[in-house]
Write a protein that holds these residues in place. Structure first.
Motif, PDB file in Angstrom:
ATOM      1  N   ASP A 169      -3.194  36.460  31.145  1.00 42.66           N
ATOM      2  CA  ASP A 169      -2.770  35.193  31.826  1.00 42.66           C
ATOM      3  C   ASP A 169      -2.109  35.324  33.100  1.00 42.66           C
ATOM      4  OD1 ASP A 169      -2.014  32.440  32.505  1.00 42.66           O
ATOM      5  OD2 ASP A 169      -0.444  32.213  30.774  1.00 42.66           O
ATOM      6  N   ALA A 170      -2.548  35.090  34.288  1.00 40.57           N
ATOM      7  CA  ALA A 170      -2.089  35.455  35.471  1.00 40.57           C
ATOM      8  C   ALA A 170      -0.729  34.492  35.720  1.00 40.57           C
ATOM      9  CB  ALA A 170      -3.169  35.290  36.630  1.00 40.57           C
ATOM     10  N   ARG A 171      -0.836  33.364  34.979  1.00 37.35           N
ATOM     11  CA  ARG A 171       0.127  32.375  35.265  1.00 37.35           C
ATOM     12  C   ARG A 171       1.427  32.715  34.267  1.00 37.35           C
ATOM     13  NH1 ARG A 171      -4.084  27.847  34.913  1.00 37.35           N
ATOM     14  NH2 ARG A 171      -5.084  29.351  33.168  1.00 37.35           N
ATOM     15  N   ALA A 172       1.337  33.959  33.481  1.00 36.52           N
ATOM     16  CA  ALA A 172       2.594  34.224  32.412  1.00 36.52           C
ATOM     17  C   ALA A 172       3.762  34.534  33.336  1.00 36.52           C
ATOM     18  CB  ALA A 172       2.145  35.504  31.840  1.00 36.52           C
ATOM     19  N   VAL A 173       4.702  34.012  32.617  1.00 32.27           N
ATOM     20  CA  VAL A 173       6.116  33.896  33.293  1.00 32.27           C
ATOM     21  C   VAL A 173       6.761  35.138  32.253  1.00 32.27           C
ATOM     22  CG1 VAL A 173       8.477  32.869  33.689  1.00 32.27           C
ATOM     23  CG2 VAL A 173       6.329  31.657  34.279  1.00 32.27           C
ATOM     24  N   VAL A 174       7.051  36.440  32.849  1.00 35.59           N
ATOM     25  CA  VAL A 174       7.606  37.384  31.963  1.00 35.59           C
ATOM     26  C   VAL A 174       8.994  37.813  32.849  1.00 35.59           C
ATOM     27  CG1 VAL A 174       7.169  39.764  31.219  1.00 35.59           C
ATOM     28  CG2 VAL A 174       5.184  38.047  31.546  1.00 35.59           C
ATOM     29  N   ILE A 175       9.800  37.913  31.966  1.00 35.65           N
ATOM     30  CA  ILE A 175      11.356  38.107  32.397  1.00 35.65           C
ATOM     31  C   ILE A 175      11.682  39.496  31.835  1.00 35.65           C
ATOM     32  CG2 ILE A 175      13.657  37.644  32.399  1.00 35.65           C
ATOM     33  CD1 ILE A 175      13.051  34.536  32.398  1.00 35.65           C
ATOM     34  N   VAL A 176      11.805  40.580  32.438  1.00 38.35           N
ATOM     35  CA  VAL A 176      11.983  41.991  32.027  1.00 38.35           C
ATOM     36  C   VAL A 176      13.445  42.198  31.560  1.00 38.35           C
ATOM     37  CG1 VAL A 176      12.273  44.279  32.733  1.00 38.35           C
ATOM     38  CG2 VAL A 176      10.190  42.984  32.975  1.00 38.35           C
ATOM     39  N   VAL A 177      13.863  42.602  30.633  1.00 36.01           N
ATOM     40  CA  VAL A 177      15.267  42.777  30.028  1.00 36.01           C
ATOM     41  C   VAL A 177      15.588  44.351  30.070  1.00 36.01           C
ATOM     42  CG1 VAL A 177      16.783  42.718  28.116  1.00 36.01           C
ATOM     43  CG2 VAL A 177      14.986  40.887  28.456  1.00 36.01           C
ATOM     44  N   THR A 178      16.594  44.719  30.864  1.00 36.18           N
ATOM     45  CA  THR A 178      16.628  46.291  31.055  1.00 36.18           C
ATOM     46  C   THR A 178      18.260  46.643  30.911  1.00 36.18           C
ATOM     47  OG1 THR A 178      16.306  47.925  32.848  1.00 36.18           O
ATOM     48  CG2 THR A 178      16.941  45.880  33.641  1.00 36.18           C
ATOM     49  N   GLY A 179      18.302  47.907  31.109  1.00 34.39           N
ATOM     50  CA  GLY A 179      19.793  48.331  30.831  1.00 34.39           C
ATOM     51  C   GLY A 179      20.389  48.415  32.288  1.00 34.39           C
ATOM     52  N   HIS A 180      21.591  48.722  32.201  1.00 33.50           N
ATOM     53  CA  HIS A 180      22.732  48.837  33.452  1.00 33.50           C
ATOM     54  C   HIS A 180      21.806  49.860  34.368  1.00 33.50           C
ATOM     55  CE1 HIS A 180      26.097  46.329  33.112  1.00 33.50           C
ATOM     56  NE2 HIS A 180      26.474  46.971  31.985  1.00 33.50           N
ATOM     57  N   SER A 181      21.263  50.810  34.062  1.00 30.18           N
ATOM     58  CA  SER A 181      20.719  51.697  35.124  1.00 30.18           C
ATOM     59  C   SER A 181      19.471  51.544  35.392  1.00 30.18           C
ATOM     60  CB  SER A 181      20.692  53.460  34.277  1.00 30.18           C
ATOM     61  OG  SER A 181      19.932  53.116  33.142  1.00 30.18           O
TER      62      SER A 181
END
Length: 404
Positions: free
Chosen positions: A79-91
């Motif tokens: 889905d090219a219209r997908a809204v994905v928010i990446v969750v990552t650590g401090h580094s």
């Protein structure tokens, strides 16, 4: 915030997933959680998702984020219209930047600030609404190309490479291998995804239908279903009509067969790129992966107990030739979940397997599955066809066959 907003949290840390769920539910959002990509695909195929919160590492000790990047690539491809928010650590700032270059919308750093997470999700929801409001066609229901076989990897790679162009594409494959899904995904990932996707049933076409359908697809994508069945008298008519239209054509025959059926001129126009889909008999490693996915999906969708394949059933499924390919496997598994049928041997996760004689025939079950899909979709033929992996024309033919 509307209770219709649906957020998916993909994170293997149950405490992180729970914290996100509690925060977002307090703000009237519906939240689903998945511990890994496999579980996430079940939820993505089962319900529309507005925003995805994606962790990048799922195996203990992994810090590269490669698992998450692979998932991100497939999410955007689906889905090219997908809204994905990446969750990552401090580094993970550099990792987050890489993710955004790969199609992520935003990122959140763990441990997050609740206000920052909430603002980021709300911004993501607004973006998703804006993307859908400008779309002529909805996202493909369950639109993902599952499978790790070499053939499926090649198909995914070709879709990713050619969908953003305007090249014409010819999709070869036996019944039930996913030609319609590939065509939908190509349109969805194209620069003109906001314009119409129109399907022309070549077998039932005449000059007036060709003119009308081509006009309806102007600027978008025209899918020509079973192009090899187009009457010869209409070859020149179609060739002239599609002069400035992007075409995705499907066929059950190989390149030599299609050349004999439609001739060099029309083949040159519709077959710039070939995508060949393998039958399940050539995708031995994918059969059980798909069976388990469908089992979890339909248990979720129909609110049935979670089931597991016992060893005898797994052996029978892997050994079957599945003449209707992925569609046939999907329908057989759905029937087993819906009816608790002995046709496919299943056992609840909490129970001992019960050895039963398998009967994996699809023919006796097609009418029941079509009826169930139509009833679930309030007899909306377009939605029922999408759920069954059929074109509208193909579903109408089956409805006529069974008097539905």
């Amino acid at each position: 915030m509307s209770t219709e907003s649906h957020i998916l949290v993909i994170d293997d840390d149950p405490d992180i997933a729970k914290a996100a769920r509690l925060l977002l539910e307090r703000h009237e959002m519906r939240v689903s959680t998945a511990a890994d990509p496999e579980a996430a695909w079940v939820l993505l195929a089962g319900d529309p998702i507005d925003v995805i919160l994606l962790d990048l590492n799922f195996a203990r000790g992994r810090t590269t984020g490669e698992e998450g990047f692979a998932m991100l690539d497939r999410l955007i491809a689906a889905d090219a219209r997908a809204v994905v928010i990446v969750v990552t650590g401090h580094s993970g700032i550099a990792v987050a930047v890489r993710a955004m270059r790969s199609g992520a919308t935003d990122f959140v750093i763990k441990p997050w600030n609740n206000e920052r997470l909430l603002t980021t999700v709300e911004r993501g929801l607004a973006l998703r609404r804006a993307k859908l409001e400008t779309a002529a066609t909805p996202p493909v229901a369950g639109g993902v190309l599952l499978g790790e076989s070499a053939g499926m990897a090649r198909a995914r790679d070709l879709v990713a490479r050619v969908a953003p162009t305007t090249a014409s594409i010819l999709i070869h494959g036996a019944p039930g291998t996913g030609k319609t899904l590939i065509a939908q995904l190509i349109h969805q990932a194209s620069p003109h995804a906001h314009l119409p996707l129109v399907t022309l049933d070549a077998e039932a076409a005449d000059a007036a239908v060709i003119a009308a359908q081509t006009a309806a697809a102007a600027g978008g994508t025209l899918v020509i279903d079973h192009i090899d069945r187009l009457p010869r008298a209409l070859h020149a008519t179609l060739l002239n009509a599609i002069a400035s239209t992007r075409v995705v054509a499907t066929t059950r025959v190989d390149r030599a067969g299609i050349r004999a059926a439609i001739g060099e001129d029309l083949l040159d126009r519709v077959g710039t790129i070939d995508i060949a889909l393998s039958p399940l008999t050539d995708r031995a490693d994918d059969v059980l992966l798909l069976a388990r996915h469908f089992l979890a999906l339909f248990a979720y969708r129909h609110a049935k107990p979670t089931m597991a394949l016992d060893p005898a059933t797994a052996t029978a499924i892997a050994a079957d030739r599945w003449p209707d390919n992925v569609r046939g496997l999907r329908q057989a598994i759905e029937r087993a979940v819906l009816l608790g049928s002995d046709d496919v041997m299943l056992s609840p996760d909490t129970a001992e397997p019960t050895p039963l004689a398998p009967d994996l025939s699809l023919a006796r079950n097609e009418q029941a599955l079509i009826t169930a899909a139509l009833e679930r979709q309030a007899f909306n033929v377009s939605r029922a066809a999408a759920q069954l992996g059929l074109t509208r024309a193909a579903l109408y033919r089956r409805m006529a066959r069974y008097g539905l």
